[in-house]
Scaffold this motif. Structure first.
Motif, short mmCIF file in Angstrom:
data_model
loop_
_atom_site.label_atom_id
_atom_site.label_comp_id
_atom_site.label_asym_id
_atom_site.label_seq_id
_atom_site.Cartn_x
_atom_site.Cartn_y
_atom_site.Cartn_z
N ALA A 203 -2.96 50.96 40.24
CA ALA A 203 -1.80 51.83 40.04
C ALA A 203 -2.07 52.83 38.92
O ALA A 203 -1.75 54.02 39.03
CB ALA A 203 -0.56 51.00 39.71
N LEU A 204 -2.68 52.38 37.84
CA LEU A 204 -2.97 53.28 36.72
C LEU A 204 -4.08 54.27 37.07
O LEU A 204 -4.14 55.37 36.53
CB LEU A 204 -3.38 52.47 35.49
N ALA A 205 -4.96 53.88 38.01
CA ALA A 205 -6.08 54.75 38.39
C ALA A 205 -5.65 55.93 39.24
O ALA A 205 -6.48 56.79 39.56
CB ALA A 205 -7.13 53.93 39.13
N GLU A 206 -4.37 56.01 39.60
CA GLU A 206 -3.89 57.18 40.34
C GLU A 206 -3.99 58.45 39.51
O GLU A 206 -4.02 59.55 40.06
CB GLU A 206 -2.44 56.94 40.80
N GLY A 207 -4.01 58.32 38.18
CA GLY A 207 -4.12 59.51 37.34
C GLY A 207 -5.05 59.33 36.17
O GLY A 207 -4.93 60.02 35.15
N ALA A 208 -6.00 58.39 36.29
CA ALA A 208 -6.91 58.11 35.18
C ALA A 208 -8.13 57.38 35.70
O ALA A 208 -8.15 56.87 36.82
CB ALA A 208 -6.20 57.26 34.12
N THR A 209 -9.17 57.34 34.87
CA THR A 209 -10.29 56.44 35.10
C THR A 209 -9.99 55.17 34.33
O THR A 209 -9.76 55.21 33.12
CB THR A 209 -11.61 57.06 34.61
N VAL A 210 -9.96 54.05 35.04
CA VAL A 210 -9.53 52.79 34.45
C VAL A 210 -10.69 51.79 34.43
O VAL A 210 -11.29 51.50 35.47
CB VAL A 210 -8.34 52.19 35.23
N TYR A 211 -10.98 51.29 33.25
CA TYR A 211 -11.96 50.22 33.08
C TYR A 211 -11.22 48.94 32.70
O TYR A 211 -10.24 48.97 31.94
CB TYR A 211 -12.93 50.54 31.94
N ALA A 212 -11.70 47.81 33.22
CA ALA A 212 -11.24 46.50 32.76
C ALA A 212 -12.47 45.64 32.56
O ALA A 212 -13.39 45.65 33.39
CB ALA A 212 -10.30 45.86 33.78
N LYS B 62 -20.50 54.72 27.94
CA LYS B 62 -20.25 56.11 27.56
C LYS B 62 -18.78 56.51 27.67
O LYS B 62 -18.44 57.55 28.24
CB LYS B 62 -21.15 57.05 28.37
N ILE B 63 -17.92 55.66 27.12
CA ILE B 63 -16.50 56.02 26.94
C ILE B 63 -16.36 56.57 25.53
O ILE B 63 -16.46 55.83 24.55
CB ILE B 63 -15.58 54.81 27.12
N ASP B 64 -16.16 57.88 25.43
CA ASP B 64 -16.03 58.49 24.11
C ASP B 64 -14.68 58.18 23.49
O ASP B 64 -14.58 57.86 22.30
CB ASP B 64 -16.23 60.01 24.23
N LYS B 65 -13.63 58.26 24.31
CA LYS B 65 -12.27 58.10 23.80
C LYS B 65 -11.40 57.56 24.93
O LYS B 65 -11.55 57.97 26.08
CB LYS B 65 -11.74 59.45 23.32
N ALA B 66 -10.49 56.63 24.60
CA ALA B 66 -9.70 56.00 25.66
C ALA B 66 -8.33 55.58 25.15
O ALA B 66 -8.11 55.37 23.94
CB ALA B 66 -10.43 54.78 26.22
N HIS B 67 -7.40 55.45 26.09
CA HIS B 67 -6.15 54.74 25.86
C HIS B 67 -6.46 53.25 26.01
O HIS B 67 -7.01 52.83 27.03
CB HIS B 67 -5.09 55.14 26.89
N LEU B 68 -6.11 52.45 25.02
CA LEU B 68 -6.36 51.01 25.08
C LEU B 68 -5.08 50.29 25.48
O LEU B 68 -4.01 50.55 24.93
CB LEU B 68 -6.84 50.49 23.73
N VAL B 69 -5.20 49.37 26.43
CA VAL B 69 -4.09 48.53 26.85
C VAL B 69 -4.54 47.09 26.66
O VAL B 69 -5.48 46.63 27.33
CB VAL B 69 -3.70 48.79 28.32
N TYR C 57 -17.45 44.19 34.17
CA TYR C 57 -16.33 45.12 34.16
C TYR C 57 -16.10 45.71 35.54
O TYR C 57 -16.93 45.57 36.44
CB TYR C 57 -16.56 46.24 33.13
N THR C 58 -14.97 46.34 35.71
CA THR C 58 -14.68 47.14 36.90
C THR C 58 -14.31 48.55 36.44
O THR C 58 -13.85 48.74 35.30
CB THR C 58 -13.53 46.59 37.74
N LYS C 59 -14.48 49.48 37.34
CA LYS C 59 -14.12 50.88 37.07
C LYS C 59 -13.39 51.41 38.29
O LYS C 59 -13.90 51.33 39.41
CB LYS C 59 -15.37 51.71 36.79
N ARG C 60 -12.19 51.95 38.08
CA ARG C 60 -11.38 52.48 39.17
C ARG C 60 -10.97 53.90 38.83
O ARG C 60 -10.73 54.23 37.67
CB ARG C 60 -10.12 51.62 39.39
N GLY C 61 -10.85 54.73 39.86
CA GLY C 61 -10.36 56.08 39.66
C GLY C 61 -11.42 57.02 39.13
O GLY C 61 -12.55 56.64 38.81
N SER C 62 -11.03 58.29 39.02
CA SER C 62 -11.95 59.33 38.54
C SER C 62 -11.13 60.44 37.90
O SER C 62 -10.54 61.26 38.59
CB SER C 62 -12.78 59.87 39.70
N ASP C 63 -11.07 60.44 36.59
CA ASP C 63 -10.26 61.42 35.88
C ASP C 63 -10.77 61.50 34.45
O ASP C 63 -11.36 60.56 33.93
CB ASP C 63 -8.78 61.01 35.91
#
Length: 371
Positions: free
Chosen positions: A155-164, A197-204, A126-132
């Motif tokens: 682009a999405l990591a500008e306002g969120a922590t993004v995992y792929a 340790k992702i408790d809750k997320a927006h799924l894309v 996985y990758t992890k981008r951003g910090s929110d």
């Protein structure tokens, strides 16, 4: 008096591994009026070509970058400014422009190019981008990997922590797929969320990943803030099995390239590097068996086995559905099955709409996640 705006256009960074890009062509000329979201130029990377879009409006005052030339990321290649900015100010801006250096701690925060999580479903890359506090999890489709989000993650990591992540059987994750079904992959995603340790997320989710996202919402609604379904499986029975069969069977560049061309409205986006990267993946031990098992489990009898539109509606999770109007893999008409969801059909794009129309898709997702 408000300060006159001068906006740099720079070589973008799409994905962790991109260090440079080729300016393939300018799509606008000096003096053209520019609106936010307008496509300014085409850039080619070793993965795919894509358009660079304007972040703000103004006038394209100066094209600095030359076509068919390679530039490092962050290099100044053009200038957008208000009409009343003097040419001398543009000259001074260009002459004094310095490529930004990484901010203190930025490189450390970025961490390694890829990370791995040892989950109940096996070792997943996985990758992890951003910090929110706002977390987004990107889930690719059949035969894909986390690089399918090259134009979206940062682009999405500008306002969120993004995992792929790479799903089991894909990319650099384990090639062992314990349960080769949409439900089995959803369990793997939940195990990944537990491990990192992702408790809750927006799924894309894209394509098969969309069906996986719906199933995660069905299995664990409290852990899902919203689902964004891009050219999604799971909303109807139809699937282009010629594509699925061709992808699984192709063992040469000559065979695979025409199969991949079905993914895009513009088949010219299928680069030699894209084909070679997929061939390398397909030649890894265990990949053939994994893809065949998933084909038989997810697309049993040449149809989509998991039909989840009712489950999506019953979950009550906020949903956005995005589709390329020229999708040749999953019919865009399936979008109508997502009752209560916001639906956006994007012209001039195919199955990989998140690549072909990245700016538009990123904007829609940002509204959905509140970014």
């Amino acid at each position: 008096m408000s300060e006159k705006r001068i906006i740099p256009i720079v070589m973008p960074k799409w994905g962790l591994s991109m260090a440079e890009g080729k300016l393939a062509s300018w799509l606008m000329k000096d003096g053209d009026s520019v609106k936010a979201g307008d496509q300014l130029l085409e850039v080619e990377t070793d993965k795919i070509a894509g358009a660079v879009e304007a972040n703000e409006g103004g006038i394209l005052r100066r094209r600095i970058g030359q076509e068919d030339t390679i530039y490092p990321i962050k290099t100044l290649i053009g200038v957008v400014a208000d009409a009343d900015v003097p040419d001398a100010d543009i000259d001074a801006f260009v002459g004094s422009y310095v490529v930004p250096v990484a901010e203190e701690g930025e490189e450390e925060a970025a961490g390694p190019r890829y990370e791995f999580a040892d989950t109940a479903a096996g070792r997943l890359r996985y990758t992890k981008r951003g910090s929110d506090d706002n977390t987004v999890l990107l889930i690719h489709g059949f035969g894909g990997d986390l690089d399918n989000w090259l134009f979206n993650a940062d682009a999405l990591a500008e306002g969120a922590t993004v995992y792929a992540l790479d799903l089991p059987g894909h990319g650099q994750s384990t090639k062992k797929v314990d349960e080769p079904t949409v439900a089995g992959l959803a369990k793997a995603v939940l195990s990944f969320m537990d491990t990192v340790k992702i408790d809750k997320a927006h799924l894309v989710g894209h394509s098969m990943g969309g069906a996986v996202a719906i199933e995660v919402a069905r299995l664990a609604k409290p852990r899902v803030k919203s689902v964004t379904l891009i050219s999604s499986a799971g909303l109807g029975p139809d699937i282009n099995m010629d594509y699925i069969d061709g992808f699984v069977a192709s063992a040469s560049r000559r065979d695979l390239k025409p199969v991949l061309e079905n993914l895009f409205a513009d088949s010219g986006l299928v680069s030699r590097q894209m084909v070679d990267d997929l061939l390398k993946y397909k030649r890894l031990d265990g990949v053939g068996d994994a893809l065949t098992a998933l084909k038989n489990g997810v697309f049993a009898g040449g149809r989509q086995a998991a039909l989840l539109a009712d489950a999506l509606a019953a979950s009550g999770v906020p949903a956005l559905v995005v589709w390329g109007a020229e999708d040749k893999i999953v019919p865009a008409a399936h979008a109508t099955a997502a009752k209560g969801a916001k639906v956006e059909i994007i012209e001039g794009a195919g199955h990989m709409v998140q690549m072909e129309q990245a700016g538009r898709v990123n904007g829609l997702i940002k509204v959905m996640i509140g970014g």
